[in-house]
Motif scaffolding. Structure first.
Motif, short mmCIF file in Angstrom:
data_model
loop_
_atom_site.label_atom_id
_atom_site.label_comp_id
_atom_site.label_asym_id
_atom_site.label_seq_id
_atom_site.Cartn_x
_atom_site.Cartn_y
_atom_site.Cartn_z
N ARG A 161 34.15 -11.62 39.54
CA ARG A 161 33.28 -11.90 38.39
C ARG A 161 34.01 -12.56 37.23
O ARG A 161 33.52 -13.52 36.63
CB ARG A 161 32.59 -10.63 37.93
CG ARG A 161 31.60 -10.86 36.81
CD ARG A 161 30.64 -9.72 36.66
NE ARG A 161 29.84 -9.65 37.88
CZ ARG A 161 29.38 -8.51 38.40
NH1 ARG A 161 29.61 -7.37 37.80
NH2 ARG A 161 28.66 -8.54 39.50
N ALA A 217 24.37 -10.76 36.73
CA ALA A 217 23.38 -11.10 37.77
C ALA A 217 22.48 -12.24 37.31
O ALA A 217 22.17 -13.15 38.09
CB ALA A 217 22.54 -9.86 38.11
N GLY A 218 22.08 -12.21 36.05
CA GLY A 218 21.25 -13.29 35.52
C GLY A 218 21.97 -14.63 35.54
O GLY A 218 21.40 -15.65 35.94
N MET A 227 24.16 -3.22 31.04
CA MET A 227 23.81 -4.51 30.45
C MET A 227 24.71 -5.62 30.98
O MET A 227 24.25 -6.74 31.19
CB MET A 227 23.92 -4.38 28.92
CG MET A 227 23.42 -5.58 28.20
SD MET A 227 21.67 -5.79 28.48
CE MET A 227 21.24 -6.83 27.15
N GLU A 228 26.01 -5.30 31.17
CA GLU A 228 26.94 -6.31 31.67
C GLU A 228 26.57 -6.77 33.07
O GLU A 228 26.70 -7.95 33.39
CB GLU A 228 28.37 -5.75 31.65
CG GLU A 228 28.87 -5.50 30.25
CD GLU A 228 30.17 -4.72 30.22
OE1 GLU A 228 30.61 -4.21 31.27
OE2 GLU A 228 30.74 -4.62 29.14
N VAL A 229 26.11 -5.83 33.90
CA VAL A 229 25.72 -6.19 35.26
C VAL A 229 24.48 -7.09 35.24
O VAL A 229 24.39 -8.05 36.00
CB VAL A 229 25.46 -4.91 36.11
CG1 VAL A 229 24.87 -5.27 37.46
CG2 VAL A 229 26.75 -4.12 36.27
N ILE A 230 23.56 -6.80 34.34
CA ILE A 230 22.35 -7.63 34.21
C ILE A 230 22.72 -9.04 33.75
O ILE A 230 22.20 -10.03 34.27
CB ILE A 230 21.33 -6.97 33.25
CG1 ILE A 230 20.80 -5.68 33.87
CG2 ILE A 230 20.20 -7.93 32.91
CD1 ILE A 230 19.98 -4.84 32.92
N ALA A 231 23.63 -9.13 32.77
CA ALA A 231 24.06 -10.45 32.28
C ALA A 231 24.74 -11.24 33.40
O ALA A 231 24.50 -12.44 33.56
CB ALA A 231 24.99 -10.29 31.09
N TRP A 238 27.58 -17.22 27.14
CA TRP A 238 27.10 -16.28 28.16
C TRP A 238 28.15 -16.15 29.27
O TRP A 238 28.53 -15.04 29.67
CB TRP A 238 25.77 -16.78 28.69
CG TRP A 238 25.06 -15.96 29.70
CD1 TRP A 238 25.30 -14.66 30.07
CD2 TRP A 238 23.93 -16.38 30.47
NE1 TRP A 238 24.41 -14.27 31.03
CE2 TRP A 238 23.56 -15.29 31.29
CE3 TRP A 238 23.22 -17.56 30.55
CZ2 TRP A 238 22.49 -15.36 32.18
CZ3 TRP A 238 22.14 -17.64 31.43
CH2 TRP A 238 21.79 -16.56 32.23
#
Length: 123
Positions: free
Chosen positions: A62, A7-8, A1-5, A114
């Motif tokens: 990051r 990347a988004g 989930m952290e990677v998706i957040a 975010w």
């Protein structure tokens, strides 16, 4: 989930940064009249968003990118507070009315949350 957040957020920042150059007239409307050199501010903020988006995308940078994104978006609050100050209920555009200008502030606050979450996950 952290990677998706992350990347988004990165895609959002880079895409928005690119849009500063593809549709600069729109972004100039967001610059408060009392700030000087709106063309320069739009170009500089667009470039900053692209750079920060790349920082967020790279796992090693990051955390710094997420924190930089939070700072950058916090700087935009000046524009949104100014819009809220100038908002009038009789304006044709929803974003120029108090409810729309208030929504802009809330959305910006969510962007900051975010970005801070991404920064925290990048540690």
């Amino acid at each position: 989930m952290e990677v998706i957040a992350a990347a988004g957020l990165a895609v959002f920042l880079v895409a928005t940064g690119v849009m500063h150059f593809l549709a600069p007239d729109y972004f100039r409307t967001l610059v408060p009249a009392w700030l000087r050199r709106p063309r320069l501010l739009v170009a500089a903020s667009g470039a900053a968003e692209i750079v920060v988006g790349v920082l967020v995308l790279v796992p090693r940078t990051r955390a710094a990118g997420g924190l930089s994104a939070a700072v950058l978006v916090t700087c935009y609050l000046v524009s949104h507070v100014d819009a809220l100050r100038r908002a009038r209920p009789d304006r044709p555009r929803l974003l120029d009315r108090p409810v729309g200008a208030g929504a802009r502030l809330v959305v910006n606050a969510l962007y900051i949350v975010w970005a801070l979450a991404v920064a925290r996950s990048g540690r």
